[in-house]
Design a protein around this motif. Structure first.
Motif, PDB file in Angstrom:
ATOM      1  N   ILE A 183       0.804  -1.237   0.000  1.00  0.00           N
ATOM      2  CA  ILE A 183       0.000   0.000   0.000  1.00  0.00           C
ATOM      3  C   ILE A 183       0.834   1.282   0.000  1.00  0.00           C
ATOM      4  O   ILE A 183       0.366   2.314  -0.467  1.00  0.00           O
ATOM      5  N   LEU A 184       2.071   1.216   0.502  1.00  0.00           N
ATOM      6  CA  LEU A 184       2.882   2.444   0.462  1.00  0.00           C
ATOM      7  C   LEU A 184       3.211   2.844  -0.988  1.00  0.00           C
ATOM      8  O   LEU A 184       2.951   3.992  -1.386  1.00  0.00           O
ATOM      9  N   PRO A 185       3.722   1.915  -1.814  1.00  0.00           N
ATOM     10  CA  PRO A 185       3.938   2.279  -3.227  1.00  0.00           C
ATOM     11  C   PRO A 185       2.649   2.694  -3.935  1.00  0.00           C
ATOM     12  O   PRO A 185       2.668   3.571  -4.802  1.00  0.00           O
ATOM     13  N   LYS A 186       1.535   2.074  -3.531  1.00  0.00           N
ATOM     14  CA  LYS A 186       0.246   2.423  -4.150  1.00  0.00           C
ATOM     15  C   LYS A 186      -0.106   3.894  -3.849  1.00  0.00           C
ATOM     16  O   LYS A 186      -0.518   4.647  -4.733  1.00  0.00           O
ATOM     17  N   ALA A 187       0.095   4.298  -2.587  1.00  0.00           N
ATOM     18  CA  ALA A 187      -0.194   5.691  -2.204  1.00  0.00           C
ATOM     19  C   ALA A 187       0.752   6.651  -2.915  1.00  0.00           C
ATOM     20  O   ALA A 187       0.343   7.723  -3.376  1.00  0.00           O
ATOM     21  N   VAL A 188       2.019   6.270  -3.020  1.00  0.00           N
ATOM     22  CA  VAL A 188       3.005   7.120  -3.712  1.00  0.00           C
ATOM     23  C   VAL A 188       2.608   7.273  -5.182  1.00  0.00           C
ATOM     24  O   VAL A 188       2.689   8.359  -5.756  1.00  0.00           O
ATOM     25  N   LYS A 189       2.143   6.178  -5.771  1.00  0.00           N
ATOM     26  CA  LYS A 189       1.688   6.236  -7.173  1.00  0.00           C
ATOM     27  C   LYS A 189       0.544   7.245  -7.333  1.00  0.00           C
ATOM     28  O   LYS A 189       0.549   8.081  -8.244  1.00  0.00           O
ATOM     29  N   LEU A 190      -0.438   7.165  -6.424  1.00  0.00           N
ATOM     30  CA  LEU A 190      -1.576   8.096  -6.496  1.00  0.00           C
ATOM     31  C   LEU A 190      -1.099   9.537  -6.352  1.00  0.00           C
ATOM     32  O   LEU A 190      -1.580  10.437  -7.048  1.00  0.00           O
ATOM     33  N   PHE A 191      -0.150   9.748  -5.466  1.00  0.00           N
ATOM     34  CA  PHE A 191       0.393  11.105  -5.286  1.00  0.00           C
ATOM     35  C   PHE A 191       1.070  11.566  -6.578  1.00  0.00           C
ATOM     36  O   PHE A 191       0.839  12.688  -7.050  1.00  0.00           O
ATOM     37  N   CYS A 192       1.906  10.687  -7.122  1.00  0.00           N
ATOM     38  CA  CYS A 192       2.662  11.054  -8.335  1.00  0.00           C
ATOM     39  C   CYS A 192       1.726  11.347  -9.505  1.00  0.00           C
ATOM     40  O   CYS A 192       2.063  12.121 -10.397  1.00  0.00           O
ATOM     41  N   GLU A 193       0.567  10.713  -9.506  1.00  0.00           N
ATOM     42  CA  GLU A 193      -0.418  10.954 -10.575  1.00  0.00           C
ATOM     43  C   GLU A 193      -1.310  12.149 -10.254  1.00  0.00           C
ATOM     44  O   GLU A 193      -2.258  12.419 -10.987  1.00  0.00           O
ATOM     45  N   ASP A 194      -1.016  12.811  -9.132  1.00  0.00           N
ATOM     46  CA  ASP A 194      -1.773  13.989  -8.710  1.00  0.00           C
ATOM     47  C   ASP A 194      -3.266  13.679  -8.534  1.00  0.00           C
ATOM     48  O   ASP A 194      -4.131  14.468  -8.912  1.00  0.00           O
ATOM     49  N   ARG A 195      -3.542  12.506  -7.956  1.00  0.00           N
ATOM     50  CA  ARG A 195      -4.943  12.076  -7.834  1.00  0.00           C
ATOM     51  C   ARG A 195      -5.492  12.204  -6.415  1.00  0.00           C
ATOM     52  O   ARG A 195      -6.623  11.806  -6.151  1.00  0.00           O
ATOM     53  N   LEU A 196      -4.693  12.751  -5.491  1.00  0.00           N
ATOM     54  CA  LEU A 196      -5.157  12.830  -4.102  1.00  0.00           C
ATOM     55  C   LEU A 196      -5.638  14.240  -3.783  1.00  0.00           C
ATOM     56  O   LEU A 196      -4.891  15.205  -3.934  1.00  0.00           O
ATOM     57  N   VAL A 197      -6.893  14.320  -3.350  1.00  0.00           N
ATOM     58  CA  VAL A 197      -7.467  15.621  -2.999  1.00  0.00           C
ATOM     59  C   VAL A 197      -7.870  15.566  -1.529  1.00  0.00           C
ATOM     60  O   VAL A 197      -8.598  14.660  -1.114  1.00  0.00           O
ATOM     61  N   VAL A 198      -7.390  16.525  -0.743  1.00  0.00           N
ATOM     62  CA  VAL A 198      -7.721  16.534   0.689  1.00  0.00           C
ATOM     63  C   VAL A 198      -8.746  17.622   0.979  1.00  0.00           C
ATOM     64  O   VAL A 198      -8.539  18.792   0.640  1.00  0.00           O
ATOM     65  N   GLU A 199      -9.867  17.197   1.573  1.00  0.00           N
ATOM     66  CA  GLU A 199     -10.900  18.158   1.974  1.00  0.00           C
ATOM     67  C   GLU A 199     -11.445  17.750   3.324  1.00  0.00           C
ATOM     68  O   GLU A 199     -11.861  16.599   3.497  1.00  0.00           O
ATOM     69  N   ASN A 200     -11.471  18.662   4.271  1.00  0.00           N
ATOM     70  CA  ASN A 200     -11.986  18.388   5.618  1.00  0.00           C
ATOM     71  C   ASN A 200     -11.448  17.092   6.220  1.00  0.00           C
ATOM     72  O   ASN A 200     -12.209  16.242   6.676  1.00  0.00           O
ATOM     73  N   ASN A 201     -10.144  16.954   6.170  1.00  0.00           N
ATOM     74  CA  ASN A 201      -9.465  15.785   6.748  1.00  0.00           C
ATOM     75  C   ASN A 201      -9.802  14.457   6.065  1.00  0.00           C
ATOM     76  O   ASN A 201      -9.561  13.383   6.606  1.00  0.00           O
ATOM     77  N   ARG A 202     -10.394  14.539   4.864  1.00  0.00           N
ATOM     78  CA  ARG A 202     -10.659  13.306   4.109  1.00  0.00           C
ATOM     79  C   ARG A 202      -9.903  13.365   2.784  1.00  0.00           C
ATOM     80  O   ARG A 202      -9.783  14.424   2.180  1.00  0.00           O
ATOM     81  N   VAL A 203      -9.439  12.199   2.369  1.00  0.00           N
ATOM     82  CA  VAL A 203      -8.727  12.143   1.083  1.00  0.00           C
ATOM     83  C   VAL A 203      -9.658  11.535   0.044  1.00  0.00           C
ATOM     84  O   VAL A 203     -10.218  10.460   0.235  1.00  0.00           O
ATOM     85  N   TYR A 204      -9.851  12.268  -1.037  1.00  0.00           N
ATOM     86  CA  TYR A 204     -10.638  11.770  -2.168  1.00  0.00           C
ATOM     87  C   TYR A 204      -9.661  11.391  -3.286  1.00  0.00           C
ATOM     88  O   TYR A 204      -8.706  12.136  -3.544  1.00  0.00           O
ATOM     89  N   ILE A 205      -9.935  10.252  -3.911  1.00  0.00           N
ATOM     90  CA  ILE A 205      -9.059   9.810  -5.003  1.00  0.00           C
ATOM     91  C   ILE A 205      -9.740  10.093  -6.328  1.00  0.00           C
ATOM     92  O   ILE A 205     -10.828   9.572  -6.605  1.00  0.00           O
ATOM     93  N   LYS A 206      -9.088  10.940  -7.125  1.00  0.00           N
ATOM     94  CA  LYS A 206      -9.666  11.303  -8.417  1.00  0.00           C
ATOM     95  C   LYS A 206      -9.613  10.091  -9.347  1.00  0.00           C
ATOM     96  O   LYS A 206      -8.611   9.384  -9.384  1.00  0.00           O
ATOM     97  N   GLU A 207     -10.684   9.869 -10.086  1.00  0.00           N
ATOM     98  CA  GLU A 207     -10.738   8.727 -11.035  1.00  0.00           C
ATOM     99  C   GLU A 207      -9.818   8.987 -12.212  1.00  0.00           C
ATOM    100  O   GLU A 207      -9.627  10.098 -12.636  1.00  0.00           O
TER     101      GLU A 207
END
Ligand code: GRF
Length: 207
Positions: A183-207
């Motif tokens: 899961i750590l590489p998976k999270a890094v991948k999502l970050f690198c793809e700029d797919r993580l959006v943080v709102e009100n302490n929640r992380v939304y993953i862009k499709e």
């Protein structure tokens, strides 16, 4: 998008660092350009050097307080034009000096299903001992952004496992580590793809 420059902060063996090294440039468009350890003989430093990655040890003892230490860390991160900081078994609390400057750009891997078994005193094998003592039937790992609390930041991903009642804390740690390495590489991948959006302490993953 150009490759994301990643710094990994470590204190120990660095098996999570290894999982990132193995997947960089293949599974995610990022490059580990720096590994920093607060422990001189951390095996993680050797792993980095074996792969030609700049590895730096910084001793806490030359700094009068944690914020001053983090100020030096911050300088190093900025000098190296780091985009993302990954805490992979880094056994120091990060202060606001780093958190505020790298808001939603520091991620941590924790070996439990947060918010259970997180915060002060829950690190390493202690986490797994506490999980077993409580008689939990599931455990797992969590990757989250780092905020100014201890293990309280927005959760990026989690994965669980069923606990076999014959397992001791060492076995549970081994099983949870397997999840961490996924899961750590998976999270890094999502970050690198700029797919993580943080709102009100929640992380939304862009499709
Ligand atoms: C991992 O369980 C991590 O979640 C925890 O410390 C351990 C580090 O393991 N915070 P390694 O150094 O990556 O092998």
């Amino acid at each position: 998008m150009s490759s994301i420059k990643i710094a990994v902060l470590v204190s120990g063996s660095g098996s999570n660092l290894q999982s990132l090294i193995d997947k960089q440039g293949k599974d995610f468009n990022g490059e580990i350009s720096l590994v920093i350890s607060n422990i001189k003989d951390a095996y993680a430093l050797e792993r980095a050097r074996n792969h030609g990655i700049k590895a730096q040890y910084i001793s806490r003892k030359y700094y009068t307080n944690p914020r001053e230490f983090d100020q030096r860390l911050l300088e190093i991160l900025l000098e190296n034009e780091i985009d993302l900081v990954v805490l992979a078994g880094y056994l120091k609390i990060i202060t606001d000096v780093l958190v505020d400057r790298f808001e939603n750009r520091i991620i941590n891997i924790h070996p439990s299903l947060l918010p259970s078994f997180g915060g002060k005193g829950y690190y390493g094998i202690k986490v797994h001992e506490a999980v077993l003592e409580r008689g939990c039937k599931v455990s797992g790992a969590t990757v989250h952004f780092v905020d100014n609390g201890a293990d309280t930041g927005p959760i990026i991903c989690q994965e669980s496992l069923n606990i076999d009642q014959k397992w001791d804390a060492n076995e549970l740690q081994k099983q949870v580590l397997k999840i961490e390495h996924e899961i750590l590489p998976k999270a890094v991948k999502l970050f690198c793809e700029d797919r993580l959006v943080v709102e009100n302490n929640r992380v939304y993953i862009k499709e």
